[in-house]
Enzyme design. Structure first.
Site, short mmCIF file in Angstrom:
data_model
loop_
_atom_site.label_atom_id
_atom_site.label_comp_id
_atom_site.label_asym_id
_atom_site.label_seq_id
_atom_site.Cartn_x
_atom_site.Cartn_y
_atom_site.Cartn_z
N TYR A 142 0.82 -1.21 0.00
CA TYR A 142 0.00 0.00 0.00
C TYR A 142 0.86 1.26 0.00
CZ TYR A 142 -4.57 -2.16 0.80
OH TYR A 142 -5.74 -2.84 0.67
N LYS A 187 3.51 -15.50 3.09
CA LYS A 187 3.75 -16.25 1.84
C LYS A 187 5.26 -16.45 1.76
CE LYS A 187 2.34 -18.03 -2.09
NZ LYS A 187 1.52 -19.26 -2.14
N ASP A 219 -2.48 -18.49 1.10
CA ASP A 219 -3.45 -19.24 0.27
C ASP A 219 -4.12 -20.32 1.10
OD1 ASP A 219 -0.93 -20.41 0.39
OD2 ASP A 219 -0.90 -21.11 -1.69
N ASP A 243 -6.19 -7.16 4.09
CA ASP A 243 -7.31 -6.56 3.37
C ASP A 243 -8.19 -7.64 2.76
OD1 ASP A 243 -8.85 -4.54 2.04
OD2 ASP A 243 -7.78 -5.06 0.20
N ASP A 247 -12.18 -9.28 4.24
CA ASP A 247 -13.42 -9.34 3.46
C ASP A 247 -13.96 -10.77 3.46
OD1 ASP A 247 -13.42 -6.63 2.74
OD2 ASP A 247 -14.03 -7.08 0.67
C1 IPM Z 1 -10.38 -1.61 3.82
C2 IPM Z 1 -10.64 -1.03 2.45
C3 IPM Z 1 -9.51 -0.06 2.10
C4 IPM Z 1 -8.22 -0.87 2.06
C5 IPM Z 1 -9.73 0.70 0.81
C6 IPM Z 1 -11.03 1.45 0.79
C7 IPM Z 1 -8.57 1.61 0.50
O1 IPM Z 1 -10.79 -2.04 1.51
O2 IPM Z 1 -10.30 -0.83 4.79
O3 IPM Z 1 -10.26 -2.83 3.92
O4 IPM Z 1 -7.88 -1.47 1.03
O5 IPM Z 1 -7.53 -0.89 3.07
MG MG Z 2 -10.72 -3.99 2.33
#
Ligand code: IPM
Ligand code: MG
Length: 353
Positions: A142, A187, A219, A243, A247
């Site tokens: 990032y 990894k 993975d 990240d 999710d």
């Molecule tokens: C998160 C989001 C952010 C990230 C985006 C919106 C930049 O996906 O907080 O997980 O990638 O960190």
């Molecule tokens: Mg995210």
């Protein structure tokens, strides 16, 4: 206690859920005799439109001056399909993380018994899953050196020993307070940066003999999380892997609208839902405010105000049990409740508790 809170509602559904979070916060402060003061500040697309910067200096100053930041969401589709956009709302979030030194992102993954059926995973697999992902938030790809031309582009995944050590310390301290099991996700079979993570973690593990440390390739971790989510207690990983995995983790709970997070580090901590700005739902009063409201619970708990946090969690559970739920988690044939109605119900529960 006196609390100074910077409120950053942001974009899309952000302002709607922010309002519910603030109302819940005020109700809890009234109940427990805390004095709270809010300062509102712009970020994301709203700030780009207003001053051309997704994390303006003024917003930074307000955050620095506060005890905590209550953040909602940033993002606007008008930037998503424009690869040439000079500045994007998401940069505001990244600037906030970097400038406030928020290197540790704490993302709990929990299940709510009455919502287990909402998870696309089999109930017997997810029932009782309860883990925390500690995501490194100010390093890696990032923020590493970048290059972008029409023919070639790269992002550098750089980590230093001190960056790895401090996030591992955070992870170990969570593991000590929980079931004493830490999984380091990397990894290391391919990436040099991951090999440094693993080396540092192996060296530090002996300082925490009460915690079982294990290592897993990312993975494999992605697979294990949906095959056997109860395996995990605390997982720690780099920015990009965190990240993606968080999710994935949100699917275990059945709705992204349920998961709060905390980002902590060198200065003012930030509390925010893990979901995004859901622009399609903006203004429709359908977004689930629970992730934002649970972020307020994490905020109180950060200041060791445990009863305050617990009351919010009780109120949220009671709203779910009473079927006061936004459409995406409502039972078939259940009454319609919007963002505002769910928030108001929870505020009322807290007042009468
Ligand atoms: C998160 C989001 C952010 C990230 C985006 C919106 C930049 O996906 O907080 O997980 O990638 O960190
Ligand atoms: Mg995210």
């Amino acid at each position: 206690m006196n609390l100074k809170i910077a409120v950053l509602p942001g974009d899309g559904i952000g302002p709607e859920i922010s309002r519910q979070g603030v109302d819940v916060m005020s109700a809890v402060c009234d109940k427990f005799g805390h004095h709270v003061e809010y300062s509102y500040a712009a970020c994301g697309a709203a700030a780009i439109d207003a001053v051309g910067d997704p994390f303006p200096e003024e917003t930074f100053r307000i955050c620095l001056d506060a005890d905590a930041v209550l953040f909602s969401a940033v993002g606007d589709p008008k930037f998503d399909n424009d690869p040439n956009a000079k500045v994007r709302p998401e940069q505001g979030l990244l600037a906030m993380r970097k400038k406030l030194g928020l290197y540790a992102n704490i993302r709990p993954v929990e299940t709510f018994p009455c919502l287990i059926h909402k998870s696309p995973l089999k109930a017997e697999l997810v029932d009782g899953a309860d883990f925390v992902c500690i995501r490194e938030l100010t390093g890696g790809m990032y923020f590493g050196e970048k290059f972008e031309s029409d023919e070639r582009a790269y992002d550098t995944n750089a980590y230093t020993r001190p960056e790895i050590e401090r996030i591992l310390r955070t992870a170990y301290s969570y593991a000590r307070r929980r079931r004493k099991h830490l999984t380091v996700v990397d990894k290391a079979n391919v990436l040099a940066s991951s090999r440094l993570w693993r080396k540092v973690a192996q060296q530090m593990a002996s300082e925490y003999p009460d915690v079982t440390t294990d290592f897993m390739y990312v993975d494999n971790a992605a697979m294990r999380m949906i095959q056997e989510p109860r395996f995990f207690d605390v997982m720690v990983t780099e920015n990009t892997f965190g990240d993606i995995l968080t999710d994935e983790g949100s699917v275990i709970s059945g709705s992204m609208g349920l998961l709060p997070s905390a980002s902590t580090g060198e200065s003012t901590p930030v509390f925010e839902p893990i979901h995004g700005s859901w622009p399609q739902a903006k203004g429709l009063n359908i977004a689930n405010p629970l992730a934002q409201i649970l972020s307020v619970a994490m905020l109180f708990e950060y200041f060791d105000l445990k009863e305050e946090g617990a009351l919010i969690r009780r109120a949220v559970n009671a709203s779910l049990d009473s079927e006061v739920r936004t459409p995406e988690i409502q039972v078939p044939g259940g009454a319609h409740y919007g963002t505002r109605e769910v928030g108001a119900w929870i505020v009322n529960y807290i007042r009468n508790a």
